[in-house]
Design a protein around this motif. Structure first.
Motif, PDB file in Angstrom:
ATOM      1  N   VAL A 140       0.990  -0.908  -0.003  1.00 55.97           N
ATOM      2  CA  VAL A 140      -0.318   0.030   0.151  1.00 55.97           C
ATOM      3  C   VAL A 140       1.126   1.091  -0.223  1.00 55.97           C
ATOM      4  CG1 VAL A 140      -1.624   1.023   1.228  1.00 55.97           C
ATOM      5  CG2 VAL A 140      -1.568  -0.863   0.892  1.00 55.97           C
ATOM      6  N   VAL A 141       0.857   2.082  -0.872  1.00 55.75           N
ATOM      7  CA  VAL A 141       1.628   3.470  -0.922  1.00 55.75           C
ATOM      8  C   VAL A 141       0.122   4.095  -0.132  1.00 55.75           C
ATOM      9  CG1 VAL A 141       2.758   5.301  -2.487  1.00 55.75           C
ATOM     10  CG2 VAL A 141       3.196   2.798  -2.814  1.00 55.75           C
ATOM     11  N   HIS A 142       0.633   5.286   0.039  1.00 55.16           N
ATOM     12  CA  HIS A 142      -0.400   6.290   0.461  1.00 55.16           C
ATOM     13  C   HIS A 142      -0.289   7.579  -0.307  1.00 55.16           C
ATOM     14  CE1 HIS A 142      -2.306   9.227   3.890  1.00 55.16           C
ATOM     15  NE2 HIS A 142      -2.246   8.585   4.369  1.00 55.16           N
ATOM     16  N   ARG A 143       0.857   7.881  -0.467  1.00 52.22           N
ATOM     17  CA  ARG A 143       0.309   9.246  -1.617  1.00 52.22           C
ATOM     18  C   ARG A 143      -0.405  10.113  -1.500  1.00 52.22           C
ATOM     19  NH1 ARG A 143      -1.900   7.955  -7.074  1.00 52.22           N
ATOM     20  NH2 ARG A 143      -3.882   7.996  -6.240  1.00 52.22           N
ATOM     21  N   ASP A 144      -0.456  10.068  -0.257  1.00 51.48           N
ATOM     22  CA  ASP A 144      -0.889  12.135   0.686  1.00 51.48           C
ATOM     23  C   ASP A 144      -0.525  11.720   2.074  1.00 51.48           C
ATOM     24  OD1 ASP A 144      -1.854  14.451   0.732  1.00 51.48           O
ATOM     25  OD2 ASP A 144      -4.300  14.558   1.075  1.00 51.48           O
ATOM     26  N   ILE A 145       1.081  11.664   2.232  1.00 48.47           N
ATOM     27  CA  ILE A 145       1.408  12.394   3.388  1.00 48.47           C
ATOM     28  C   ILE A 145       1.922  13.532   4.052  1.00 48.47           C
ATOM     29  CG2 ILE A 145       3.452  11.648   4.853  1.00 48.47           C
ATOM     30  CD1 ILE A 145       1.896   9.261   4.775  1.00 48.47           C
ATOM     31  N   LYS A 146       1.500  14.006   4.662  1.00 43.91           N
ATOM     32  CA  LYS A 146       1.125  15.657   5.510  1.00 43.91           C
ATOM     33  C   LYS A 146       0.360  15.885   6.463  1.00 43.91           C
ATOM     34  CE  LYS A 146      -3.349  16.149   3.465  1.00 43.91           C
ATOM     35  NZ  LYS A 146      -4.215  17.061   2.383  1.00 43.91           N
ATOM     36  N   PRO A 147       1.336  17.153   7.754  1.00 36.12           N
ATOM     37  CA  PRO A 147       0.831  17.064   8.725  1.00 36.12           C
ATOM     38  C   PRO A 147      -0.836  16.798   8.983  1.00 36.12           C
ATOM     39  CG  PRO A 147       2.484  18.510   8.235  1.00 36.12           C
ATOM     40  CD  PRO A 147       1.942  18.325   6.514  1.00 36.12           C
ATOM     41  N   ALA A 148      -1.526  17.000   7.691  1.00 35.75           N
ATOM     42  CA  ALA A 148      -3.109  16.908   8.438  1.00 35.75           C
ATOM     43  C   ALA A 148      -3.907  15.765   8.515  1.00 35.75           C
ATOM     44  CB  ALA A 148      -3.605  18.534   7.373  1.00 35.75           C
ATOM     45  N   ASN A 149      -2.789  14.900   8.086  1.00 33.78           N
ATOM     46  CA  ASN A 149      -2.880  13.373   8.049  1.00 33.78           C
ATOM     47  C   ASN A 149      -2.043  12.636   8.675  1.00 33.78           C
ATOM     48  OD1 ASN A 149      -5.228  13.576   5.653  1.00 33.78           O
ATOM     49  ND2 ASN A 149      -3.677  12.955   4.070  1.00 33.78           N
ATOM     50  N   LEU A 150      -1.357  13.362  10.131  1.00 37.58           N
ATOM     51  CA  LEU A 150      -0.778  12.535  10.807  1.00 37.58           C
ATOM     52  C   LEU A 150      -1.870  13.151  12.333  1.00 37.58           C
ATOM     53  CD1 LEU A 150       2.683  12.760   9.169  1.00 37.58           C
ATOM     54  CD2 LEU A 150       0.975  11.125   8.992  1.00 37.58           C
ATOM     55  N   PHE A 151      -1.776  11.455  12.771  1.00 35.97           N
ATOM     56  CA  PHE A 151      -3.008  12.616  13.781  1.00 35.97           C
ATOM     57  C   PHE A 151      -1.732  12.071  15.134  1.00 35.97           C
ATOM     58  CE2 PHE A 151      -6.062  12.672  17.835  1.00 35.97           C
ATOM     59  CZ  PHE A 151      -7.138  13.450  16.880  1.00 35.97           C
TER      60      PHE A 151
END
Length: 756
Positions: A140-151
């Motif tokens: 699985v490749v996430h493709r949208d790792i960013k601070p808003a998607n890290l909780f």
């Protein structure tokens, strides 16, 4: 839902009750809710009405559910359920996930405009990289790792969220209608702009963007930039050095961020596990940065810091053992792709493809026991494989008994659901009913039980046993902190996954941890503590059971199992087992865990600290051999562990050699060698002495009427020559005793580590 408004109190499928709105986006809303069946808080993502959505939105929504359900890792948000619209339109499409308490790293950046302490960034980055490694392993490749998607949770644990636009690495096409370049502009890798050939290294580039932002307080690509501007910077502009803005940042950390931001994917680290290892090495660098206090983060109390330090002492050891374990354990002959563990080594194919609860199609029967049967199954709603545990119900049972069994199954699910984030506890997703029979829906674990490992391959060596102890202790500590007693810790309930992870399973008879007295015994007799035999439950009872399990794992025999239940109970209550001879440095810890007095046993937290100190110092490279195994063990040095935060009643002495119970001092290796030598000398004196008597009898059989002296140790028949018998006893037995003693003593000295 035909445009109907979602309001507090809405009940979805008679199970999920919505309470308050948490947020909204282009695809729908996220609500806080409660699972009325398992009595746990959940987050419910509700898809917008059909008239508002674009055609691809439902496909993305389903993909998020399927991929989220497929991934099982403490750093990835758990997906529990997917609901579809009802015929009357009263229920929308919805996705049920674990409820997270905290805030996104996006907010964390806003709170630290000059950047977070670099030590804390290293810890956060390591957690994200570890979770990405788990996702990438599943393709699985996430493709949208960013601070808003890290909780960032209040506990300090980071969770990756929103797999809506992720894709499988071996997929041949994207969803119909999805734009070719998916992601968020400031965090997109160069290859995401120009081609569909993205892989796991695109996520690593995004992680580099996130680390840079956490360190300096702003993304290196302006969020206000348009598509051409962002593409130009990612393709043509060299990323700035984080250390240029923060002189305190270690060179190794700055180098890692720049490596992650390499334009060519081939120039980036090869995988997320490599990133995790480099971040761990950076974290171990002494004397740099703002100091240890900065990396603790909000919500981390003294106990959490102490356990974190103990875990740090084991990280390098566990990383090596995870690799070693794959060679130690027999690889199970999986009939399906590796989505998780078979609960036994050799699954049996069944022709029955029963559909349970209209959702789970049975595939293979994995095992059975007194409590029920375990199957592998396919979840046709979330399209993933799971393990299903069928709870056995007596066909002749009345409604009251059936309700009690169902209640027990739901209790197990609730207890395990409270501990779902822990990496050493098998995740329980749900409990469903089918034809009056309850079924537990669990994570599918590829591996075998400790009981199977002992029976089929023999005892574990000390290193592997320590690895098992660390995993179970971490699980028990989490359970006890959550107010849950397991009450049935035993080798059959300890899973050894093929990736090296140790997991505690089967919370079927678990209960709250307040000390209580009960009339019915719960557990398995050879592993029950003396106080539990008297109906008294405490967390210390689980530690006694672990001690009995570790004893059996290292010695190959149970310390208390006897021929009858009565004899077993008597052994648990009254008998002291022989000291474990094959446990190595675990000998003292096992002895402490088997203390009859629960007040003197170490807690799970202090036992974990003891274990870390016992395993680390004075290790030398050697080849550890046990029946059926051969494991290379490298030299290790433990990180110092603080014990000042441990409660006085839980504190146990921290030693650099063998861990011993506090009641007795450690015995030197020279003393042990001398003790063994004396024992063998005595045995050889009498064994070979008797042979000498026989030699004396045969050498001169002439009759002799004199009676043997009263002090002579062996009764002799009439006519035996005392002189010959006595000479044989002294000369042969004595010589054998002296030679044996000397050889044993000097061999003990030669086999002993000089530092011990």
């Amino acid at each position: 839902m035909h445009g109907a408004t979602v309001t507090p109190g809405l009940l979805l499928d008679d199970r999920y009750e919505l309470s308050r709105l948490l947020g909204r986006g282009g695809m729908g809303q996220v609500w806080e809710g409660k699972d009325l069946r398992l009595k746990r808080p959940v987050a419910v993502k509700i898809l917008s009405p059909a008239g508002v959505l674009e055609p691809r939105d439902l496909a993305l929504f389903r993909r998020e559910a399927e991929i989220g359900a497929m991934l099982s890792h403490p750093g990835i948000t758990t997906v529990f359920d997917l609901g579809s619209p009802s015929r009357d339109g009263g229920t929308p499409w919805y996705l049920v996930m674990e409820r997270l308490v905290g805030h996104s790293l996006d907010r964390e950046v806003r709170l630290h405009r000059d950047g977070l302490p670099w030590e804390r960034v290293v810890d956060l980055g390591r957690q994200v990289a570890d979770a990405l490694a788990a996702a990438h392993t599943q393709g699985v490749v996430h493709r949208d790792i960013k601070p808003a998607n890290l909780f960032l949770q209040q506990s300090g644990v980071v969770k990756i969220c929103d797999f809506g636009i992720s894709r499988l690495a071996n997929a041949t096409s994207l969803l119909t209608g999805v734009v070719q370049a998916a992601g968020t502009l400031p965090y997109m890798a160069p290859e995401q702009f120009a081609t569909l050939a993205v892989d796991h290294r695109s996520d690593l580039y995004a992680l580099g963007c996130v680390l840079h932002e956490l360190l300096v307080g702003a993304p290196w690509v302006d969020p206000r930039a348009d598509w051409p501007g962002a593409m130009y910077r990612h393709h043509q502009v060299a990323p700035p050095s984080s250390a240029a803005a923060r002189p305190d940042i270690p060179e190794a950390l700055d180098r890692l961020v720049l490596d992650l931001l390499a334009k060519d994917p081939a120039d980036r680290p090869s995988d997320a596990s490599t990133v995790t290892a480099r971040l761990r090495d950076i974290a171990r660098q002494p004397g740099q940065g703002h100091g240890a206090d900065h990396r603790r983060g909000p919500g981390l109390d003294a106990r959490t810091r102490r356990l974190t330090e103990a875990a740090t002492a084991f990280r390098a050891l566990h990383a090596r053992r995870a690799t070693e374990t794959v060679t130690v354990l027999r690889t199970s002959q999986a009939m399906h792709p590796p989505t998780g563990p078979s609960q036994v080594s050799t699954p049996r194919r069944t022709s029955v493809e029963q559909l349970v609860a209209g959702r789970f199609r049975l595939l293979q029967k994995l095992g059975s026991g007194g409590y029920g049967e375990v199957w592998s199954a396919y979840d046709e709603r979330l399209r993933v494989e799971v393990a299903l545990k069928q709870v056995r119900v007596d066909p002749s049972a009345g409604n009251t008994e059936r309700d009690a069994v169902l209640g027990q199954a739901e209790d197990e699910a609730r207890h395990a659901a409270r501990l779902r984030d822990h990496p050493n506890i098998v995740t329980v997703f749900d409990v469903v009913g089918d034809g009056g029979t309850p079924w537990l829906v669990m994570r599918l674990v590829e591996g075998r039980t400790l009981d199977q490992e002992i029976r089929e391959r023999g005892p574990l060596g000390p290193v592997m046993a320590a690895h098992v102890a660390a995993g179970v202790l971490a699980a028990l500590d989490a359970a006890h902190e959550s107010g849950v007693l397991h009450r049935d810790v035993k080798p059959a309930n300890i899973m050894l996954a093929e990736d090296g992870t140790v997991l505690l399973t089967d919370f079927g008879i678990a209960k709250g941890s307040t000390t209580t007295t009960q009339a019915v015994l719960a557990g398995t007799l050879p592993y029950m503590s003396p106080e539990r035999l008297n109906g008294r439950d405490t967390p210390a009872g689980d530690l006694f059971a672990l001690g009995a399990s570790l004893y059996e794992a290292t010695e190959g025999v149970s310390p208390f199992a006897r021929a009858t239940p009565t004899a077993t109970m008597a052994a648990v209550a009254l008998e002291e087992p022989p000291p474990p001879a094959k446990a190595g440095r675990l000998r003292g810890l096992i002895t402490a865990l088997l203390d009859k007095d629960p007040e003197r046993r170490p807690s799970a937290a202090s036992a974990l600290v003891l274990l870390a100190n016992a395993e680390g110092p004075h290790r030398t490279p050697r080849q550890e051999r046990t029946p059926g195994r051969s494991v290379d063990v490298a030299a290790r040095q433990a990180t110092p562990v603080r014990t000042d935060d441990i409660a006085p009643q839980q504190r146990t002495p921290v030693l650099t050699g063998d861990v011993t119970a506090s009641a007795a001092p450690a015995k030197s290796r020279i003393g042990e060698a001398l003790e063994v030598a004396v024992f063998l000398a005595k045995a050889c004196f009498w064994i070979f002495g008797i042979l000498g008597v026989l030699i004396g009898l045969c050498s001169n059989p002439a009759a002799f009427d004199a009676s043997a002296p009263s002090w002579f140790p062996i009764p002799l028949p009439h006519g035996t020559r005392v002189s010959n018998a006595f000479s044989g006893l002294v000369l042969v037995g004595g010589t054998a005793a002296v030679v044996t003693a000397l050889l044993t003593f000097f061999w003990g000295l030669l086999s002993t580590d000089p530092k011990s």
